[in-house]
Design a protein around this motif. Sequence first.
Motif, PDB file in Angstrom:
ATOM      1  N   THR A  76       1.044  -1.201   0.016  1.00 39.38           N
ATOM      2  CA  THR A  76       0.218  -0.090   0.079  1.00 39.38           C
ATOM      3  C   THR A  76       0.846   1.190   0.084  1.00 39.38           C
ATOM      4  O   THR A  76       1.378   1.492   1.147  1.00 39.38           O
ATOM      5  CB  THR A  76      -0.907  -0.199   1.336  1.00 39.38           C
ATOM      6  OG1 THR A  76      -1.654  -1.308   1.404  1.00 39.38           O
ATOM      7  CG2 THR A  76      -2.020   1.066   1.252  1.00 39.38           C
ATOM      8  N   ILE A 118       4.445   0.936   1.754  1.00 43.95           N
ATOM      9  CA  ILE A 118       4.136   0.232   2.907  1.00 43.95           C
ATOM     10  C   ILE A 118       4.082  -1.346   2.476  1.00 43.95           C
ATOM     11  O   ILE A 118       2.927  -1.690   1.645  1.00 43.95           O
ATOM     12  CB  ILE A 118       3.328   0.587   4.176  1.00 43.95           C
ATOM     13  CG1 ILE A 118       3.697   1.721   4.802  1.00 43.95           C
ATOM     14  CG2 ILE A 118       3.368  -0.435   5.164  1.00 43.95           C
ATOM     15  CD1 ILE A 118       2.853   2.508   5.319  1.00 43.95           C
ATOM     16  N   HIS A 134       3.249  -5.130   2.999  1.00 47.46           N
ATOM     17  CA  HIS A 134       2.362  -6.299   4.151  1.00 47.46           C
ATOM     18  C   HIS A 134       2.717  -7.812   3.821  1.00 47.46           C
ATOM     19  O   HIS A 134       2.655  -8.070   2.820  1.00 47.46           O
ATOM     20  CB  HIS A 134       0.991  -6.143   4.136  1.00 47.46           C
ATOM     21  CG  HIS A 134       0.500  -4.708   4.428  1.00 47.46           C
ATOM     22  ND1 HIS A 134      -0.021  -4.237   5.919  1.00 47.46           N
ATOM     23  CD2 HIS A 134       0.351  -3.620   3.478  1.00 47.46           C
ATOM     24  CE1 HIS A 134       0.012  -2.944   5.684  1.00 47.46           C
ATOM     25  NE2 HIS A 134      -0.059  -2.533   4.266  1.00 47.46           N
ATOM     26  N   LEU A 185       5.474  -4.534   7.254  1.00 37.98           N
ATOM     27  CA  LEU A 185       4.806  -4.987   8.410  1.00 37.98           C
ATOM     28  C   LEU A 185       4.492  -6.527   8.113  1.00 37.98           C
ATOM     29  O   LEU A 185       4.115  -6.775   7.152  1.00 37.98           O
ATOM     30  CB  LEU A 185       3.373  -4.222   8.297  1.00 37.98           C
ATOM     31  CG  LEU A 185       3.348  -2.692   8.679  1.00 37.98           C
ATOM     32  CD1 LEU A 185       1.953  -2.310   8.777  1.00 37.98           C
ATOM     33  CD2 LEU A 185       4.128  -2.603  10.121  1.00 37.98           C
ATOM     34  N   VAL A 200      -3.498  -4.013  13.877  1.00 29.52           N
ATOM     35  CA  VAL A 200      -3.202  -3.631  12.484  1.00 29.52           C
ATOM     36  C   VAL A 200      -3.355  -2.217  12.319  1.00 29.52           C
ATOM     37  O   VAL A 200      -2.544  -1.510  11.868  1.00 29.52           O
ATOM     38  CB  VAL A 200      -4.231  -4.387  11.642  1.00 29.52           C
ATOM     39  CG1 VAL A 200      -4.032  -3.930   9.924  1.00 29.52           C
ATOM     40  CG2 VAL A 200      -4.068  -5.854  11.674  1.00 29.52           C
ATOM     41  N   ALA A 201      -4.168  -1.356  12.977  1.00 28.29           N
ATOM     42  CA  ALA A 201      -4.477   0.034  12.609  1.00 28.29           C
ATOM     43  C   ALA A 201      -3.125   0.582  13.155  1.00 28.29           C
ATOM     44  O   ALA A 201      -2.521   1.658  12.752  1.00 28.29           O
ATOM     45  CB  ALA A 201      -5.596   0.616  13.233  1.00 28.29           C
ATOM     46  N   GLU A 249      -0.109   0.071  11.066  1.00 31.77           N
ATOM     47  CA  GLU A 249       0.036   1.037   9.878  1.00 31.77           C
ATOM     48  C   GLU A 249       0.143   2.397  10.123  1.00 31.77           C
ATOM     49  O   GLU A 249       0.966   3.137   9.612  1.00 31.77           O
ATOM     50  CB  GLU A 249      -1.503   0.877   9.356  1.00 31.77           C
ATOM     51  CG  GLU A 249      -1.718  -0.364   8.480  1.00 31.77           C
ATOM     52  CD  GLU A 249      -3.012  -0.454   8.086  1.00 31.77           C
ATOM     53  OE1 GLU A 249      -4.123   0.052   8.259  1.00 31.77           O
ATOM     54  OE2 GLU A 249      -3.356  -1.668   7.479  1.00 31.77           O
ATOM     55  N   ARG A 250      -0.313   2.981  11.259  1.00 25.42           N
ATOM     56  CA  ARG A 250       0.235   4.305  11.653  1.00 25.42           C
ATOM     57  C   ARG A 250       1.597   4.387  12.098  1.00 25.42           C
ATOM     58  O   ARG A 250       2.377   5.373  11.580  1.00 25.42           O
ATOM     59  CB  ARG A 250      -0.716   4.682  12.900  1.00 25.42           C
ATOM     60  CG  ARG A 250      -2.009   5.264  12.678  1.00 25.42           C
ATOM     61  CD  ARG A 250      -2.660   5.779  13.969  1.00 25.42           C
ATOM     62  NE  ARG A 250      -2.575   5.031  15.367  1.00 25.42           N
ATOM     63  CZ  ARG A 250      -3.662   4.162  15.516  1.00 25.42           C
ATOM     64  NH1 ARG A 250      -4.762   3.738  15.005  1.00 25.42           N
ATOM     65  NH2 ARG A 250      -3.368   3.604  16.678  1.00 25.42           N
ATOM     66  N   ALA A 274       3.943   2.383  10.655  1.00 26.61           N
ATOM     67  CA  ALA A 274       4.514   2.175   9.339  1.00 26.61           C
ATOM     68  C   ALA A 274       4.615   3.666   8.804  1.00 26.61           C
ATOM     69  O   ALA A 274       5.724   4.039   8.080  1.00 26.61           O
ATOM     70  CB  ALA A 274       4.157   1.179   8.721  1.00 26.61           C
ATOM     71  N   ALA A 275       3.630   4.230   8.903  1.00 27.07           N
ATOM     72  CA  ALA A 275       3.311   5.652   8.095  1.00 27.07           C
ATOM     73  C   ALA A 275       4.303   6.721   8.716  1.00 27.07           C
ATOM     74  O   ALA A 275       5.001   7.434   7.926  1.00 27.07           O
ATOM     75  CB  ALA A 275       1.954   6.097   8.379  1.00 27.07           C
TER      76      ALA A 275
END
Length: 259
Positions: A11, A14, A16, A53, A185-186, A189-190, A192-193
């Motif tokens: 994505t 990033i 996965h 991730l 997961v959320a 993702e934060r 990783a961003a």
Amino acid sequence: MDEEPVLVSTTGDIAHVVLNRPAVRNALNLPMCHGLREAFVRLDADPGVRVVLLRANGPAFCAGADLQERKDRDEAWVRSRRLASFAAYEAIERCAKPVVALVQGPVVGSGGEIAMSCDFVVAADDASFRFPEPHWGTVGATQRLQRVIGKRRAKEMLFTSRTMGVEEAFAVGLVARTVPAAELVAAGERLAATIAGAPGPAIALTKQAIDLGSETDLANGIRIEMAAIERSLADGGWRDGVRAFADGGARARENGAER
């Protein structure tokens, strides 16, 4: 036939990587070993990927090695299977991009090796860790585990096969942070961003300097850091960081004046 044991998607910048054998609690088998190694070799070479991730489908991160596949196998096969797992862990570890493990539920044996091969671990509050290899009549986790939690704790975990809860795992450094299971997961993702938002060369050099420095004494570690600094200066990207810092400070002062 199993579904694809390792799923890979991206994505933006990033990537996965997902362990995908939930019916057997993501037990590590030979195809999963190969899938992990191939995925990380490919992602390491992909210039568009900034962060990876690594997580798992289902309620368990990984229940350890799939002992079912060893039925009716000889010692040569088991030896080659172990070498395949070592190659998978090494591919994760050698990836130049930051790799973050997101773990939930039981993390057993080989699952712990996978997680420890990542740069750090974010754990759901229902995660637990166990290293039962000696109680399964084999040897494993003797090297990474002692480097993460210390020699004596590693011996105690391996000798007893006890389960370590997530709070203790955090306290001894096996886990970098914990989050509610529903937010794993959320939160990943934060995180990783945030990492992807930093200058890529600086992150790569930082990872390399830490990894190389961990293998030597402080004096040589400082030399490693200075070499990384020289490479950063030659790249010129550090000027962007200075400008971003200055611009951020100016905006903060403006916002303060507006209030």
